[in-house]
Design a protein around this motif. Structure first.
Motif, PDB file in Angstrom:
ATOM      1  N   PHE A  16      -6.922  14.946   0.005  1.00 52.93           N
ATOM      2  CA  PHE A  16      -7.158  13.786   0.888  1.00 52.93           C
ATOM      3  C   PHE A  16      -5.899  13.033   0.492  1.00 52.93           C
ATOM      4  O   PHE A  16      -5.597  12.671  -0.512  1.00 52.93           O
ATOM      5  CB  PHE A  16      -8.419  13.315   0.595  1.00 52.93           C
ATOM      6  CG  PHE A  16      -9.745  14.113   0.636  1.00 52.93           C
ATOM      7  CD1 PHE A  16     -10.133  14.001   1.892  1.00 52.93           C
ATOM      8  CD2 PHE A  16     -10.221  14.697  -0.381  1.00 52.93           C
ATOM      9  CE1 PHE A  16     -11.403  14.701   2.293  1.00 52.93           C
ATOM     10  CE2 PHE A  16     -11.140  15.275  -0.105  1.00 52.93           C
ATOM     11  CZ  PHE A  16     -11.896  15.488   1.018  1.00 52.93           C
ATOM     12  N   VAL A  17      -5.561  12.562   1.747  1.00 49.21           N
ATOM     13  CA  VAL A  17      -4.356  11.572   1.548  1.00 49.21           C
ATOM     14  C   VAL A  17      -4.935  10.278   1.821  1.00 49.21           C
ATOM     15  O   VAL A  17      -5.592  10.007   3.039  1.00 49.21           O
ATOM     16  CB  VAL A  17      -2.845  11.675   2.455  1.00 49.21           C
ATOM     17  CG1 VAL A  17      -2.113  10.644   2.478  1.00 49.21           C
ATOM     18  CG2 VAL A  17      -2.637  12.940   2.115  1.00 49.21           C
ATOM     19  N   VAL A  18      -4.839   9.208   1.061  1.00 48.13           N
ATOM     20  CA  VAL A  18      -5.435   7.663   1.262  1.00 48.13           C
ATOM     21  C   VAL A  18      -4.170   6.753   0.883  1.00 48.13           C
ATOM     22  O   VAL A  18      -3.322   6.987   0.254  1.00 48.13           O
ATOM     23  CB  VAL A  18      -6.513   7.456   0.219  1.00 48.13           C
ATOM     24  CG1 VAL A  18      -7.796   8.249   0.616  1.00 48.13           C
ATOM     25  CG2 VAL A  18      -6.252   7.521  -1.348  1.00 48.13           C
ATOM     26  N   GLU A  19      -4.412   5.579   1.521  1.00 49.68           N
ATOM     27  CA  GLU A  19      -3.456   4.400   1.252  1.00 49.68           C
ATOM     28  C   GLU A  19      -4.114   3.453   0.105  1.00 49.68           C
ATOM     29  O   GLU A  19      -5.414   3.276   0.271  1.00 49.68           O
ATOM     30  CB  GLU A  19      -3.199   3.367   2.415  1.00 49.68           C
ATOM     31  CG  GLU A  19      -2.331   4.419   3.330  1.00 49.68           C
ATOM     32  CD  GLU A  19      -1.723   3.575   4.422  1.00 49.68           C
ATOM     33  OE1 GLU A  19      -2.432   2.205   4.598  1.00 49.68           O
ATOM     34  OE2 GLU A  19      -0.358   3.897   4.983  1.00 49.68           O
ATOM     35  N   ALA A  20      -3.546   3.261  -0.774  1.00 48.73           N
ATOM     36  CA  ALA A  20      -3.951   2.332  -2.058  1.00 48.73           C
ATOM     37  C   ALA A  20      -2.889   1.690  -2.658  1.00 48.73           C
ATOM     38  O   ALA A  20      -1.814   2.150  -2.956  1.00 48.73           O
ATOM     39  CB  ALA A  20      -4.864   3.283  -3.117  1.00 48.73           C
ATOM     40  N   GLU A  21      -3.196   0.657  -3.263  1.00 47.69           N
ATOM     41  CA  GLU A  21      -2.365  -0.385  -4.107  1.00 47.69           C
ATOM     42  C   GLU A  21      -2.144   0.249  -5.648  1.00 47.69           C
ATOM     43  O   GLU A  21      -3.024   1.215  -5.891  1.00 47.69           O
ATOM     44  CB  GLU A  21      -3.091  -1.709  -4.416  1.00 47.69           C
ATOM     45  CG  GLU A  21      -3.061  -2.632  -2.826  1.00 47.69           C
ATOM     46  CD  GLU A  21      -1.888  -3.024  -2.394  1.00 47.69           C
ATOM     47  OE1 GLU A  21      -0.544  -2.926  -3.129  1.00 47.69           O
ATOM     48  OE2 GLU A  21      -1.782  -3.805  -1.350  1.00 47.69           O
ATOM     49  N   ASP A  22      -1.443  -0.058  -6.223  1.00 50.21           N
ATOM     50  CA  ASP A  22      -1.056   0.365  -7.565  1.00 50.21           C
ATOM     51  C   ASP A  22      -2.445  -0.238  -8.525  1.00 50.21           C
ATOM     52  O   ASP A  22      -2.761   0.475  -9.587  1.00 50.21           O
ATOM     53  CB  ASP A  22       0.314  -0.028  -8.253  1.00 50.21           C
ATOM     54  CG  ASP A  22       1.298   0.558  -7.971  1.00 50.21           C
ATOM     55  OD1 ASP A  22       1.321   1.836  -7.426  1.00 50.21           O
ATOM     56  OD2 ASP A  22       2.549   0.093  -8.236  1.00 50.21           O
TER      57      ASP A  22
ATOM     58  N   MET B  30       0.734  -1.385   0.061  1.00 46.88           N
ATOM     59  CA  MET B  30      -0.077  -0.206   0.091  1.00 46.88           C
ATOM     60  C   MET B  30       1.010   1.286  -0.035  1.00 46.88           C
ATOM     61  O   MET B  30       1.857   1.288   0.717  1.00 46.88           O
ATOM     62  CB  MET B  30      -0.978   0.145   1.306  1.00 46.88           C
ATOM     63  CG  MET B  30      -1.770  -1.137   1.228  1.00 46.88           C
ATOM     64  SD  MET B  30      -3.213  -0.887   0.428  1.00 46.88           S
ATOM     65  CE  MET B  30      -4.640  -0.288   1.487  1.00 46.88           C
ATOM     66  N   LYS B  31       0.609   2.189  -0.875  1.00 43.87           N
ATOM     67  CA  LYS B  31       1.266   3.399  -0.988  1.00 43.87           C
ATOM     68  C   LYS B  31       0.274   4.683  -0.756  1.00 43.87           C
ATOM     69  O   LYS B  31      -0.941   4.640  -0.943  1.00 43.87           O
ATOM     70  CB  LYS B  31       1.865   3.697  -2.461  1.00 43.87           C
ATOM     71  CG  LYS B  31       3.203   3.042  -2.710  1.00 43.87           C
ATOM     72  CD  LYS B  31       3.360   3.075  -3.986  1.00 43.87           C
ATOM     73  CE  LYS B  31       3.884   4.180  -4.799  1.00 43.87           C
ATOM     74  NZ  LYS B  31       4.209   4.086  -5.943  1.00 43.87           N
ATOM     75  N   LYS B  32       1.043   5.664  -0.118  1.00 43.50           N
ATOM     76  CA  LYS B  32       0.055   6.930   0.391  1.00 43.50           C
ATOM     77  C   LYS B  32      -0.014   7.560  -1.067  1.00 43.50           C
ATOM     78  O   LYS B  32       0.729   7.898  -1.747  1.00 43.50           O
ATOM     79  CB  LYS B  32       0.718   7.692   1.153  1.00 43.50           C
ATOM     80  CG  LYS B  32       0.722   7.408   2.732  1.00 43.50           C
ATOM     81  CD  LYS B  32       1.066   8.616   3.713  1.00 43.50           C
ATOM     82  CE  LYS B  32       0.836   8.339   5.180  1.00 43.50           C
ATOM     83  NZ  LYS B  32       0.355   7.105   5.590  1.00 43.50           N
ATOM     84  N   ARG B  33      -1.261   8.046  -1.241  1.00 43.17           N
ATOM     85  CA  ARG B  33      -1.763   8.848  -2.666  1.00 43.17           C
ATOM     86  C   ARG B  33      -2.312   9.973  -2.184  1.00 43.17           C
ATOM     87  O   ARG B  33      -3.268   9.864  -1.259  1.00 43.17           O
ATOM     88  CB  ARG B  33      -2.522   8.054  -3.388  1.00 43.17           C
ATOM     89  CG  ARG B  33      -2.576   6.326  -3.638  1.00 43.17           C
ATOM     90  CD  ARG B  33      -1.413   6.124  -4.428  1.00 43.17           C
ATOM     91  NE  ARG B  33      -1.181   4.691  -4.454  1.00 43.17           N
ATOM     92  CZ  ARG B  33      -0.610   3.966  -5.299  1.00 43.17           C
ATOM     93  NH1 ARG B  33      -0.031   4.653  -6.225  1.00 43.17           N
ATOM     94  NH2 ARG B  33      -0.237   2.781  -5.152  1.00 43.17           N
ATOM     95  N   THR B  34      -2.250  11.159  -2.730  1.00 46.87           N
ATOM     96  CA  THR B  34      -2.599  12.433  -2.713  1.00 46.87           C
ATOM     97  C   THR B  34      -3.797  12.478  -3.870  1.00 46.87           C
ATOM     98  O   THR B  34      -3.466  12.732  -4.718  1.00 46.87           O
ATOM     99  CB  THR B  34      -1.686  13.543  -2.602  1.00 46.87           C
ATOM    100  OG1 THR B  34      -0.839  13.167  -1.433  1.00 46.87           O
ATOM    101  CG2 THR B  34      -2.489  14.955  -2.103  1.00 46.87           C
ATOM    102  N   LEU B  35      -5.163  12.666  -3.311  1.00 44.80           N
ATOM    103  CA  LEU B  35      -6.022  13.168  -3.948  1.00 44.80           C
ATOM    104  C   LEU B  35      -6.476  14.655  -3.805  1.00 44.80           C
ATOM    105  O   LEU B  35      -7.199  15.060  -3.009  1.00 44.80           O
ATOM    106  CB  LEU B  35      -7.234  12.221  -4.054  1.00 44.80           C
ATOM    107  CG  LEU B  35      -7.357  10.699  -4.759  1.00 44.80           C
ATOM    108  CD1 LEU B  35      -6.243   9.950  -3.866  1.00 44.80           C
ATOM    109  CD2 LEU B  35      -8.708  10.338  -4.744  1.00 44.80           C
ATOM    110  N   LYS B  36      -6.443  15.283  -4.967  1.00 48.70           N
ATOM    111  CA  LYS B  36      -6.728  16.825  -5.017  1.00 48.70           C
ATOM    112  C   LYS B  36      -8.105  16.831  -5.843  1.00 48.70           C
ATOM    113  O   LYS B  36      -8.030  16.486  -6.989  1.00 48.70           O
ATOM    114  CB  LYS B  36      -5.756  17.658  -5.612  1.00 48.70           C
ATOM    115  CG  LYS B  36      -5.762  19.113  -5.580  1.00 48.70           C
ATOM    116  CD  LYS B  36      -4.614  19.822  -6.223  1.00 48.70           C
ATOM    117  CE  LYS B  36      -4.929  21.294  -6.283  1.00 48.70           C
ATOM    118  NZ  LYS B  36      -3.833  21.806  -7.014  1.00 48.70           N
ATOM    119  N   ILE B  37      -9.141  17.027  -5.105  1.00 50.34           N
ATOM    120  CA  ILE B  37     -10.379  17.095  -5.531  1.00 50.34           C
ATOM    121  C   ILE B  37     -10.997  18.393  -5.714  1.00 50.34           C
ATOM    122  O   ILE B  37     -11.039  19.429  -4.511  1.00 50.34           O
ATOM    123  CB  ILE B  37     -11.398  16.195  -4.771  1.00 50.34           C
ATOM    124  CG1 ILE B  37     -10.867  14.754  -4.588  1.00 50.34           C
ATOM    125  CG2 ILE B  37     -12.642  16.090  -5.258  1.00 50.34           C
ATOM    126  CD1 ILE B  37     -11.362  13.695  -3.768  1.00 50.34           C
TER     127      ILE B  37
END
Lengths: 234, 136
Positions: A24-30, A1-8
């Protein structure tokens, strides 16, 4: 799992004067989809985030949005394709109802204009079905795949410049019937598409084909309709 | 609001949308067209100056021949070549819709042709400028 930043891009017309960006910062797989991250935000972080989604498998077309500057279905776009940092906006050219939800009515109005249904002036044959050869069906096979997600129309600069332009999606829907050997409504549809806000506003930019989540050769279909109008009037 | 309600919105969306080579090609086609239109307006004004006398006409020609105007002339050459070659590509697509499958290759091919034409003409212009600079 990596941290991803979603700018909405957020907008609530009842309290916001203009849209604003929220991260928002979420953890998600590739291999996770953008929709998975949006669902996570909505269910566990901020329930006020508003977006459309239904089947979540690229069939209903309800979660089309502008992801990293390109129209995509959130349920088909994977993080490994779009990158770790993702910017998400609603579709361009349609009024925003709230956050990522746009008013689809202007789009649907154009869709209805092209008479997107079977028109026949002859009764069906006595044996029941209106038969068609494989070759006859092949001519419009590609354009039967449209799911009305609006990704193509809202990627089109001609539509951004003039909302009255009927748009690639409506032309694709018209193409599906114009080239159907069983249909008798082609002349009426070509007449509609030949007007000032019809196919001639297409500038052959190709954004529509790139945006289509179903892989429809939209610009080719528009080109075939242009050619049909030209040669049917000669 | 996302609805494109102003020229600014349109320009921002056009500049930020990642549409690929077709989108870039369309932007360059429009910029080339604007460049040609600006040149034509300036050219009409320039020719009209003869009404105000030979001296005024020659004065404008003298200004246009100053080095500072050379990049503008090269830009005009780019605009004309771009509009012409890319226009032919679009005509081919429109009359032969199956060529849309090769849109990317055709855009890149058009860019190569335009690049060669621009390099040749700008090169010739610079060569002439250097060779005949003393005679102007």
């Amino acid at each position: 799992m990596k941290k991803r930043t979603l700018k909405i891009k957020r907008f609530n017309p009842t309290k916001d004067k203009k849209p604003y960006w929220q991260e928002f910062v979420v953890e998600a797989e590739d291999t996770d989809r953008i929709l998975d991250a949006l669902n996570h935000i909505k269910w566990y972080v901020d329930g006020s985030l508003t977006m459309r989604r239904s089947c979540a498998h690229g069939i209903c077309g309800s979660d089309a949005m502008c992801i990293n500057g390109k129209n995509l279905l959130a349920c088909k776009a994977l993080f490994k394709e779009v990158g770790d940092d993702v910017t998400i906006e609603p579709l361009a050219g349609l009024p925003v109802i709230r956050d990522l939800v746009v008013d689809m009515e202007p789009f649907m109005e154009h869709y209805r204009t092209v008479l997107p249904y079977f028109i026949s002036e002859t009764p069906p044959p006595s044996y029941g079905e209106r038969l068609q050869s494989i070759e006859e069906r092949k001519i419009f096979d590609d354009t039967t795949k449209c799911i009305l997600c609006a990704a193509c129309t809202t990627s089109c600069p001609s539509f951004w410049a003039r909302g009255e332009y009927i748009g690639p999606s409506a032309i694709v829907q018209a193409h599906r019937f114009i080239f159907d050997s069983r249909d008798d409504g082609a002349a009426a549809r070509l007449d509609i598409l030949g007007n000032a806000d019809g196919v001639w506003r297409c500038r052959t930019i190709y954004n529509c084909t790139n945006a289509c989540p179903r892989g429809i050769e939209v610009t080719k279909a528009v080109g075939e309709v242009k050619k049909e109008i030209l040669f049917s009037t000669l | 609001m996302t609805v494109i309600s102003s020229t600014k919105d349109f320009v921002v969306r056009t500049a930020t949308y990642k549409g690929g080579v077709g989108h870039a090609s369309w932007i360059l086609h429009r910029l080339g067209g604007i460049g040609i239109a600006v040149f034509l307006i300036l050219h009409i004004i320039d020719i009209f100056m003869i009404v105000l006398g030979k001296e005024m006409f020659d004065f404008f020609l003298f200004i246009y021949h100053q080095p500072i105007f050379r990049p503008a002339i090269w830009g005009l050459m780019f605009g004309i070549f771009y509009h012409a070659v890319n226009g032919v590509r679009i005509i081919i697509h429109d009359f032969f819709p199956s060529t849309f499958r090769y849109q990317r290759e055709m855009v890149l091919g058009a860019w190569v042709i335009i690049g060669i034409l621009v390099v040749l003409t700008v090169g010739m212009d610079i060569f002439n400028w250097i060779t005949y600079a003393g005679s102007h």
